[in-house]
Motif scaffolding. Structure first.
Motif, PDB file in Angstrom:
ATOM      1  N   SER A   7      33.191 -45.624  -2.509  1.00  0.00           N
ATOM      2  CA  SER A   7      32.042 -45.648  -1.596  1.00  0.00           C
ATOM      3  C   SER A   7      32.374 -44.971  -0.270  1.00  0.00           C
ATOM      4  O   SER A   7      31.558 -44.209   0.272  1.00  0.00           O
ATOM      5  CB  SER A   7      31.608 -47.097  -1.344  1.00  0.00           C
ATOM      6  OG  SER A   7      31.143 -47.699  -2.534  1.00  0.00           O
ATOM      7  N   CYS A  46      23.361 -42.674   2.087  1.00  0.00           N
ATOM      8  CA  CYS A  46      24.366 -43.702   2.381  1.00  0.00           C
ATOM      9  C   CYS A  46      23.793 -45.107   2.242  1.00  0.00           C
ATOM     10  O   CYS A  46      24.473 -46.029   1.777  1.00  0.00           O
ATOM     11  CB  CYS A  46      24.919 -43.497   3.794  1.00  0.00           C
ATOM     12  SG  CYS A  46      25.906 -42.009   3.990  1.00  0.00           S
ATOM     13  N   TRP A  47      22.524 -45.284   2.631  1.00  0.00           N
ATOM     14  CA  TRP A  47      21.897 -46.615   2.524  1.00  0.00           C
ATOM     15  C   TRP A  47      21.760 -47.032   1.069  1.00  0.00           C
ATOM     16  O   TRP A  47      21.850 -48.205   0.732  1.00  0.00           O
ATOM     17  CB  TRP A  47      20.541 -46.606   3.205  1.00  0.00           C
ATOM     18  CG  TRP A  47      20.060 -47.957   3.665  1.00  0.00           C
ATOM     19  CD1 TRP A  47      19.934 -49.079   2.912  1.00  0.00           C
ATOM     20  CD2 TRP A  47      19.640 -48.326   4.990  1.00  0.00           C
ATOM     21  NE1 TRP A  47      19.455 -50.122   3.662  1.00  0.00           N
ATOM     22  CE2 TRP A  47      19.266 -49.692   4.936  1.00  0.00           C
ATOM     23  CE3 TRP A  47      19.522 -47.639   6.183  1.00  0.00           C
ATOM     24  CZ2 TRP A  47      18.786 -50.373   6.060  1.00  0.00           C
ATOM     25  CZ3 TRP A  47      19.053 -48.317   7.297  1.00  0.00           C
ATOM     26  CH2 TRP A  47      18.697 -49.656   7.235  1.00  0.00           C
ATOM     27  N   VAL A  50      24.958 -48.554   0.169  1.00  0.00           N
ATOM     28  CA  VAL A  50      25.039 -49.904   0.741  1.00  0.00           C
ATOM     29  C   VAL A  50      24.208 -50.869  -0.092  1.00  0.00           C
ATOM     30  O   VAL A  50      24.628 -52.005  -0.358  1.00  0.00           O
ATOM     31  CB  VAL A  50      24.549 -49.898   2.208  1.00  0.00           C
ATOM     32  CG1 VAL A  50      24.467 -51.327   2.745  1.00  0.00           C
ATOM     33  CG2 VAL A  50      25.473 -49.068   3.081  1.00  0.00           C
ATOM     34  N   ALA A  68      29.049 -55.378   3.023  1.00  0.00           N
ATOM     35  CA  ALA A  68      27.794 -54.617   3.048  1.00  0.00           C
ATOM     36  C   ALA A  68      27.235 -54.524   4.464  1.00  0.00           C
ATOM     37  O   ALA A  68      26.792 -53.450   4.901  1.00  0.00           O
ATOM     38  CB  ALA A  68      26.774 -55.254   2.111  1.00  0.00           C
ATOM     39  N   MET A  71      29.435 -52.187   6.547  1.00  0.00           N
ATOM     40  CA  MET A  71      29.226 -50.786   6.188  1.00  0.00           C
ATOM     41  C   MET A  71      27.863 -50.294   6.657  1.00  0.00           C
ATOM     42  O   MET A  71      27.720 -49.128   7.051  1.00  0.00           O
ATOM     43  CB  MET A  71      29.388 -50.599   4.682  1.00  0.00           C
ATOM     44  CG  MET A  71      30.786 -50.872   4.178  1.00  0.00           C
ATOM     45  SD  MET A  71      31.055 -50.413   2.451  1.00  0.00           S
ATOM     46  CE  MET A  71      31.166 -48.631   2.590  1.00  0.00           C
ATOM     47  N   LEU A  72      26.857 -51.161   6.647  1.00  0.00           N
ATOM     48  CA  LEU A  72      25.544 -50.778   7.138  1.00  0.00           C
ATOM     49  C   LEU A  72      25.588 -50.490   8.637  1.00  0.00           C
ATOM     50  O   LEU A  72      25.036 -49.481   9.105  1.00  0.00           O
ATOM     51  CB  LEU A  72      24.522 -51.875   6.851  1.00  0.00           C
ATOM     52  CG  LEU A  72      23.103 -51.623   7.360  1.00  0.00           C
ATOM     53  CD1 LEU A  72      22.525 -50.353   6.743  1.00  0.00           C
ATOM     54  CD2 LEU A  72      22.208 -52.817   7.062  1.00  0.00           C
ATOM     55  N   THR A 193      20.684 -53.345  12.175  1.00  0.00           N
ATOM     56  CA  THR A 193      21.472 -54.151  11.236  1.00  0.00           C
ATOM     57  C   THR A 193      20.979 -55.591  11.200  1.00  0.00           C
ATOM     58  O   THR A 193      20.841 -56.191  10.127  1.00  0.00           O
ATOM     59  CB  THR A 193      22.959 -54.126  11.619  1.00  0.00           C
ATOM     60  OG1 THR A 193      23.417 -52.776  11.687  1.00  0.00           O
ATOM     61  CG2 THR A 193      23.804 -54.868  10.590  1.00  0.00           C
TER      62      THR A 193
END
Length: 280
Positions: A7, A46-47, A50, A68, A71-72, A193
């Protein structure tokens, strides 16, 4: 750990692509709307990864919810730094149009580029999942045909959720737009976020029409029109109300301030007024 490494490699590749496009476009300012394409592509691509970690990472790759969320936040922070003024969000582009900061042609080109970037990002993510580099991606590839919708409530509740979140986001964004990027970018990343994590059981609070198009419009459960009401009309209505409340009017529509009285910047001292009367 192999799933996380895959990832991260995927994220790095997408970020490098967006950074290269933005760097190349500095030589051709008239094609700046293409930077919105790269911005939307990076955000959606990218989302989606995630989202994969959220859905199957915990039991296929030993990646918990904390990974998660982290990373978000990292994605949103990196996106704000790399893409700068290119938000990848049609709501923000329309907001600039309503503020008379963008022409009609530029707005149409930018919004079209954002949705094109979102669609290409979905195709790129599907291709990436088909490689089945890890168990997590193998399972995601099997699930790709029947994905789970992000809209977990009724259309009315979903519209209200996106409306309220977008209203708060744009109101804060307007108040921070003249602040330094060192302050603005991290605060917006934290806010996005928080909203996304909090509203996971409702709409996931995307507050971005092109992002929602790439992430959930292709999933079954609701019609295209219902998705559009929640994820397009909701954020745009929230943005419009925030702009009206912040500025007192919408420059593109109303020239006169509807909510606030405009005071003159300079006042004539009382002494000068008295002298003028004596001379008369």
């Amino acid at each position: 750990m192999s799933g996380l490494n895959a990832s991260l490699g995927y994220f790095v590749a997408i970020v490098i692509f967006a950074a290269l496009v933005r760097t190349l476009l500095r030589k051709w300012p008239r094609f700046s709307f293409i930077s919105e394409f790269a911005s939307s592509f990076m955000l959606v691509a990218c989302w989606l990864e995630v989202q994969t970690i959220v859905e199957v990472g915990q039991w296929a790759g030993a990646l918990g919810p904390d990974v998660a969320v982290t990373m978000l936040f990292g994605l949103l922070l990196t996106h704000g730094v790399i893409c700068g003024a290119a938000s990848g969000n049609p709501s923000l582009v329309v907001q600039k149009f309503l503020q008379l900061e963008a022409s009609t042609l530029h707005t149409l080109l930018a919004v079209t580029a954002q949705f094109a970037g979102a669609h290409l990002a979905l195709l790129a993510a599907v291709y990436y999942w088909k490689l089945e580099l890890t168990d997590m991606h193998m399972i995601k590839n099997l699930m790709a045909a029947e994905c789970s919708t992000s809209l977990l409530v009724s259309v009315l509740q979903g519209f209200f959720t996106e409306f309220v979140c977008a209203f708060i986001l744009h109101l804060i964004y307007l108040s921070l737009q003249r602040r330094s990027a060192l302050i603005r970018v991290p605060l917006i990343a934290v806010l996005l976020t928080f909203f996304t994590h909090t509203a996971r059981g409702y709409t996931s609070a995307y507050m971005n029409p092109s992002l929602a198009y790439g992430l959930t419009f292709h999933c079954s459960g609701f019609t295209f029109t219902q998705y559009a009401v929640v994820y397009w009309l909701g954020p745009l209505t929230g943005m419009t109300l925030a702009l009206l409340l912040y500025m007192g009017h919408i420059p593109r529509i109303f020239a006169k301030n509807l909510l606030y009285f405009q005071k003159t910047r300079f006042r004539v001292p009382k002494g000068e007024k008295a002298e003028k009367k004596k001379k008369k």
